[in-house]
Design a protein around this motif. Structure first.
Motif, PDB file in Angstrom:
ATOM      1  N   ASN A  10       0.868  -1.170   0.000  1.00  0.00           N
ATOM      2  CA  ASN A  10       0.000   0.000   0.000  1.00  0.00           C
ATOM      3  C   ASN A  10       0.909   1.226   0.000  1.00  0.00           C
ATOM      4  N   HIS A  11       0.346   2.432  -0.094  1.00  0.00           N
ATOM      5  CA  HIS A  11       1.178   3.623   0.048  1.00  0.00           C
ATOM      6  C   HIS A  11       0.384   4.745   0.704  1.00  0.00           C
ATOM      7  N   LEU A  12       1.109   5.643   1.341  1.00  0.00           N
ATOM      8  CA  LEU A  12       0.463   6.791   1.969  1.00  0.00           C
ATOM      9  C   LEU A  12      -0.004   7.760   0.891  1.00  0.00           C
ATOM     10  N   ASN A  13      -1.241   8.182   1.000  1.00  0.00           N
ATOM     11  CA  ASN A  13      -1.815   9.121   0.034  1.00  0.00           C
ATOM     12  C   ASN A  13      -1.811  10.560   0.517  1.00  0.00           C
ATOM     13  N   HIS A  14      -1.649  10.765   1.839  1.00  0.00           N
ATOM     14  CA  HIS A  14      -1.801  12.098   2.416  1.00  0.00           C
ATOM     15  C   HIS A  14      -0.643  12.408   3.345  1.00  0.00           C
ATOM     16  N   TYR A  26       4.281   0.654   1.982  1.00  0.00           N
ATOM     17  CA  TYR A  26       4.379  -0.139   3.202  1.00  0.00           C
ATOM     18  C   TYR A  26       3.487  -1.369   3.113  1.00  0.00           C
ATOM     19  N   ILE A  27       3.739  -2.308   4.019  1.00  0.00           N
ATOM     20  CA  ILE A  27       2.834  -3.429   4.227  1.00  0.00           C
ATOM     21  C   ILE A  27       2.850  -3.751   5.720  1.00  0.00           C
ATOM     22  N   GLN A  28       1.695  -4.059   6.290  1.00  0.00           N
ATOM     23  CA  GLN A  28       1.627  -4.385   7.715  1.00  0.00           C
ATOM     24  C   GLN A  28       2.455  -5.638   8.007  1.00  0.00           C
ATOM     25  N   LYS A  29       3.146  -5.622   9.142  1.00  0.00           N
ATOM     26  CA  LYS A  29       4.087  -6.693   9.461  1.00  0.00           C
ATOM     27  C   LYS A  29       3.400  -8.032   9.703  1.00  0.00           C
ATOM     28  N   ASN A  30       2.108  -8.023  10.035  1.00  0.00           N
ATOM     29  CA  ASN A  30       1.412  -9.286  10.310  1.00  0.00           C
ATOM     30  C   ASN A  30       1.382 -10.195   9.081  1.00  0.00           C
ATOM     31  N   TYR A  31       1.213  -9.609   7.890  1.00  0.00           N
ATOM     32  CA  TYR A  31       1.243 -10.416   6.668  1.00  0.00           C
ATOM     33  C   TYR A  31       2.604 -11.093   6.516  1.00  0.00           C
ATOM     34  N   ILE A  32       3.660 -10.337   6.778  1.00  0.00           N
ATOM     35  CA  ILE A  32       5.010 -10.865   6.653  1.00  0.00           C
ATOM     36  C   ILE A  32       5.238 -12.006   7.636  1.00  0.00           C
ATOM     37  N   GLU A  33       4.715 -11.853   8.848  1.00  0.00           N
ATOM     38  CA  GLU A  33       4.852 -12.893   9.861  1.00  0.00           C
ATOM     39  C   GLU A  33       4.196 -14.196   9.405  1.00  0.00           C
ATOM     40  N   GLY A  34       2.976 -14.099   8.904  1.00  0.00           N
ATOM     41  CA  GLY A  34       2.271 -15.294   8.459  1.00  0.00           C
ATOM     42  C   GLY A  34       2.987 -15.997   7.327  1.00  0.00           C
TER      43      GLY A  34
END
Length: 240
Positions: A10-14, A26-34
């Motif tokens: 994803n990316h920051l829009n604002h 960025y990507i949330q770390k939970n996806y990476i953990e799984g």
């Protein structure tokens, strides 16, 4: 050799107080953990021009599409309704291109929340832009906020045997953070599960190696080892 999963960012829009106008992917770390705990190697794919999708997918063995913004209704030929949230056509275009490239290269795809919706749209399906105003038989809360991410809140009703048989039992509880949802399934996709008020919660297509769920299994990992099985089952699909 370790299989590599491309994770679309994803990316920051604002502008915000932390980064100002220094926008980041960025990507949330939970996806990476799984992914990592299942024995796969995650590779975050930065958002880019759709024409880069083929080259990106050539470097990986599978694709994960994560949660995020609403999907623009222009991609399923509708006008935006008043209840729609923020959309990001650049992310939509790039992820649609990634889906098509993954299919062309015969590589498994896992969609989570927005990812489930995006795959459906990429293949010709439609969405409810806003459940509260468009879904006539709405009877449960599909956005559980402010209840914590990792707490399951509503039940599933399984519609057939599917790839998650070893993970999910009858009336399994899941978490829920969405106001858009799949309306019409795209051709070739088969319904796996619904919520108790009928909203589509999971579908798959074994022939094209497509697997998608509406809930957030990456957040359920906080509840312990049994929830890792979700990602382990996807890893088995990638290993074939």
């Amino acid at each position: 050799m370790t299989k590599i999963i491309g994770v679309a960012s994803n990316h920051l829009n604002h502008a915000n107080s932390r980064f100002g106008t220094n926008y980041v992917d960025y990507i949330q770390k939970n996806y990476i953990e799984g992914i990592t705990n299942s024995g796969l190697l995650p590779m975050v794919i930065p958002m880019g021009a759709p024409e880069l999708a083929v080259a990106y997918m050539a470097q990986v063995d599978g694709l994960l599409l994560a949660g995020g913004q609403d999907i623009s209704p222009k991609f399923f030929n509708e006008e935006p309704v008043p209840g729609i949230g923020e959309t990001d056509q650049y992310r939509d275009q790039f992820e649609i291109a990634l889906v098509k490239a993954a299919l062309a290269q015969n590589k498994p795809i896992l969609g989570i929340c927005r990812g489930e919706q995006l795959i459906n749209v990429a293949l010709g399906g439609t969405l409810y832009q806003d459940l509260e105003t468009q879904y006539k038989t709405l009877a449960i809360k599909h956005n559980q906020y402010p209840t914590k991410w990792e707490i399951p809140t509503h039940r599933l009703e399984w519609q057939r045997d599917n790839w998650l048989n070893d993970f999910a039992k009858r009336n399994t509880l899941v978490n829920s953070f969405h106001h858009q949802a799949v309306k019409t399934l795209a051709p070739g996709l088969t319904l796996d599960a619904i919520s108790t008020d009928g909203v589509i919660e999971a579908y798959s297509d074994d022939a094209r190696h497509i697997y998608a769920v509406q809930w957030h299994p990456e957040m359920l990992l906080a509840n312990g080892a049994p929830y890792q099985l979700f990602f382990d089952l996807f890893a088995q699909k990638v290993a074939k």
